[in-house]
Design a protein around this motif. Structure first.
Motif, PDB file in Angstrom:
ATOM      1  N   LEU A  49       1.134  -1.400  -0.266  1.00  0.00           N
ATOM      2  CA  LEU A  49       0.052   0.276   0.424  1.00  0.00           C
ATOM      3  C   LEU A  49       1.179   0.950   0.072  1.00  0.00           C
ATOM      4  O   LEU A  49       2.084   0.859   0.483  1.00  0.00           O
ATOM      5  CB  LEU A  49      -1.000   0.052   1.503  1.00  0.00           C
ATOM      6  N   ILE A  50       0.592   2.674  -0.976  1.00  0.00           N
ATOM      7  CA  ILE A  50       1.053   3.267  -0.618  1.00  0.00           C
ATOM      8  C   ILE A  50       0.998   4.444  -0.698  1.00  0.00           C
ATOM      9  O   ILE A  50      -1.091   4.489  -1.356  1.00  0.00           O
ATOM     10  CB  ILE A  50       2.091   4.033  -2.517  1.00  0.00           C
ATOM     11  N   VAL A  51       0.473   5.710   0.731  1.00  0.00           N
ATOM     12  CA  VAL A  51      -0.696   5.972   1.455  1.00  0.00           C
ATOM     13  C   VAL A  51      -0.013   8.039   1.474  1.00  0.00           C
ATOM     14  O   VAL A  51       1.264   7.608   1.680  1.00  0.00           O
ATOM     15  CB  VAL A  51      -1.247   5.259   2.711  1.00  0.00           C
ATOM     16  N   SER A  52      -0.697   8.418   0.829  1.00  0.00           N
ATOM     17  CA  SER A  52      -0.254   9.965   1.046  1.00  0.00           C
ATOM     18  C   SER A  52      -0.438  10.414   3.118  1.00  0.00           C
ATOM     19  O   SER A  52      -1.348   9.442   3.838  1.00  0.00           O
ATOM     20  CB  SER A  52      -1.452  11.042   0.465  1.00  0.00           C
ATOM     21  N   LYS A  71       2.171  14.838   0.357  1.00  0.00           N
ATOM     22  CA  LYS A  71       1.238  14.410  -0.444  1.00  0.00           C
ATOM     23  C   LYS A  71       1.731  15.144  -1.590  1.00  0.00           C
ATOM     24  O   LYS A  71       1.005  14.201  -3.243  1.00  0.00           O
ATOM     25  CB  LYS A  71       0.694  15.992  -0.246  1.00  0.00           C
ATOM     26  N   GLN A  72       2.731  15.625  -2.516  1.00  0.00           N
ATOM     27  CA  GLN A  72       3.336  16.205  -3.357  1.00  0.00           C
ATOM     28  C   GLN A  72       4.355  14.949  -3.349  1.00  0.00           C
ATOM     29  O   GLN A  72       3.741  15.143  -4.873  1.00  0.00           O
ATOM     30  CB  GLN A  72       4.363  17.215  -3.422  1.00  0.00           C
ATOM     31  N   VAL A  73       4.482  13.921  -3.476  1.00  0.00           N
ATOM     32  CA  VAL A  73       4.913  12.424  -3.897  1.00  0.00           C
ATOM     33  C   VAL A  73       3.837  11.778  -4.083  1.00  0.00           C
ATOM     34  O   VAL A  73       3.880  11.840  -5.145  1.00  0.00           O
ATOM     35  CB  VAL A  73       5.477  11.729  -2.979  1.00  0.00           C
ATOM     36  N   PHE A  74       2.555  11.829  -3.303  1.00  0.00           N
ATOM     37  CA  PHE A  74       1.539  11.203  -4.206  1.00  0.00           C
ATOM     38  C   PHE A  74       1.046  11.984  -5.433  1.00  0.00           C
ATOM     39  O   PHE A  74       0.591  10.814  -6.296  1.00  0.00           O
ATOM     40  CB  PHE A  74       0.292  11.104  -2.910  1.00  0.00           C
ATOM     41  N   LYS A  75       0.989  13.212  -5.502  1.00  0.00           N
ATOM     42  CA  LYS A  75       0.295  13.760  -6.416  1.00  0.00           C
ATOM     43  C   LYS A  75       1.031  13.299  -7.832  1.00  0.00           C
ATOM     44  O   LYS A  75       0.497  12.647  -8.762  1.00  0.00           O
ATOM     45  CB  LYS A  75       0.253  14.927  -6.095  1.00  0.00           C
ATOM     46  N   GLU A  76       2.646  12.918  -7.837  1.00  0.00           N
ATOM     47  CA  GLU A  76       2.925  12.651  -8.780  1.00  0.00           C
ATOM     48  C   GLU A  76       2.539  11.229  -9.182  1.00  0.00           C
ATOM     49  O   GLU A  76       2.974  11.019 -10.086  1.00  0.00           O
ATOM     50  CB  GLU A  76       4.213  12.505  -8.526  1.00  0.00           C
ATOM     51  N   GLN A  84      -7.640  10.371  -4.196  1.00  0.00           N
ATOM     52  CA  GLN A  84      -7.564  10.252  -2.534  1.00  0.00           C
ATOM     53  C   GLN A  84      -6.105   9.033  -1.253  1.00  0.00           C
ATOM     54  O   GLN A  84      -6.898   9.676  -0.316  1.00  0.00           O
ATOM     55  CB  GLN A  84      -8.172   9.048  -2.867  1.00  0.00           C
ATOM     56  N   GLY A  85      -5.260   9.831  -2.237  1.00  0.00           N
ATOM     57  CA  GLY A  85      -4.596   9.783  -1.200  1.00  0.00           C
ATOM     58  C   GLY A  85      -4.117   8.522  -0.772  1.00  0.00           C
ATOM     59  O   GLY A  85      -3.233   7.748   0.231  1.00  0.00           O
TER      60      GLY A  85
END
Length: 245
Positions: A49-52, A71-76, A84-85
């Motif tokens: 799982l990858i979570v913001s 947040k920035q990395v997840f947006k990438e 949704q993160g």
């Protein structure tokens, strides 16, 4: 917590946006809590799982390895404008045999929304499996997965040469119905076969001629208004519910 988009793990995950790397790594990304839940409750293997940073890991996923990112990395990594993160890495499952009363064959269906909606509709209507021929959009494209709303995890979906597969299906006593606009019969005028292989074609070109020639029936859905044709996923809904209900 990973804070840089240049992190090697993030670069590796980003590669899963591309078909060739999904194939190489035998994995794909699923984004959003609903789709992750569908994967977790299926027999597919969710690897991690990858979570913001602002998102809590749901209870049902707490047994998984978790990578937390900003947040920035997840947006990438995200496929959507409003993430949704949460996303998961899912292993591509070994293909199963497709059989049953109704099997759907897709011939070069290229729009991810159409392909995903047909999979979702086939699942809802009780079809027994889907066979993707050459020229189809990648099954693990994010837009396809989102359009399935989780149905990708519910029924067998395989890749095959449709001409070879049709011969085998006919040997197994399937009646082959191919959708067509010309030289075709109204689907309502045909009895429902015991076993049906139902072919849907490319959005612009339809089912290729070599497949039409192998069909037992060419079927059409009457156009009652002034539209030139039906969207392929709508046509799939009409015919699948006719065959299964």
């Amino acid at each position: 917590m990973i804070t840089s988009v240049k992190n090697e793990k993030i670069k590796g995950l980003k590669k899963l946006h591309q078909r060739k790397y999904r194939k190489q790594m035998n994995a794909f990304l699923v984004e959003g809590e609903h789709l992750i839940e569908e994967a977790l409750t299926s027999d597919w293997e969710v690897k991690e799982l990858i979570v913001s940073e602002e998102v809590a890991v749901p209870d049902m996923a707490k047994h998984l390895p978790v990578t937390e990112v900003t947040k920035q990395v997840f947006k990438e990594l995200s496929f959507t404008a409003s993430p949704q993160g949460m996303m998961a890495v899912v292993e591509i499952k070994k293909e199963e045999a497709v059989n049953g009363e109704v099997v759907v064959l897709l011939d070069a269906v290229q729009d991810p929304g159409n392909a995903g909606t047909i999979i979702r509709t086939a699942d809802a209507a009780g079809a027994d499996g889907i066979i993707l021929g050459s020229g189809c959009v990648d099954l693990y494209n994010d837009k396809v997965i989102r359009a399935t709303q989780g149905s990708i995890f519910h029924l067998p979906i395989i890749h095959a040469d449709l001409e070879e597969k049709l011969l085998r299906l006919k040997e197994a006593d399937y009646r082959v119905w191919a959708t067509a606009l010309e030289k075709a019969e109204n689907y309502k005028d045909l009895p429902i076969p015991q076993k049906t292989a139902l072919i849907f074609g490319n959005e612009g070109a339809g089912v290729k001629e070599s497949l039409l020639e192998k069909a037992d029936e060419r079927v059409t859905i009457p156009i009652l208004g002034k539209a030139e044709s039906l969207n392929v996923s709508i046509a799939a809904g009409v015919l699948l519910y006719y065959l299964k209900n």
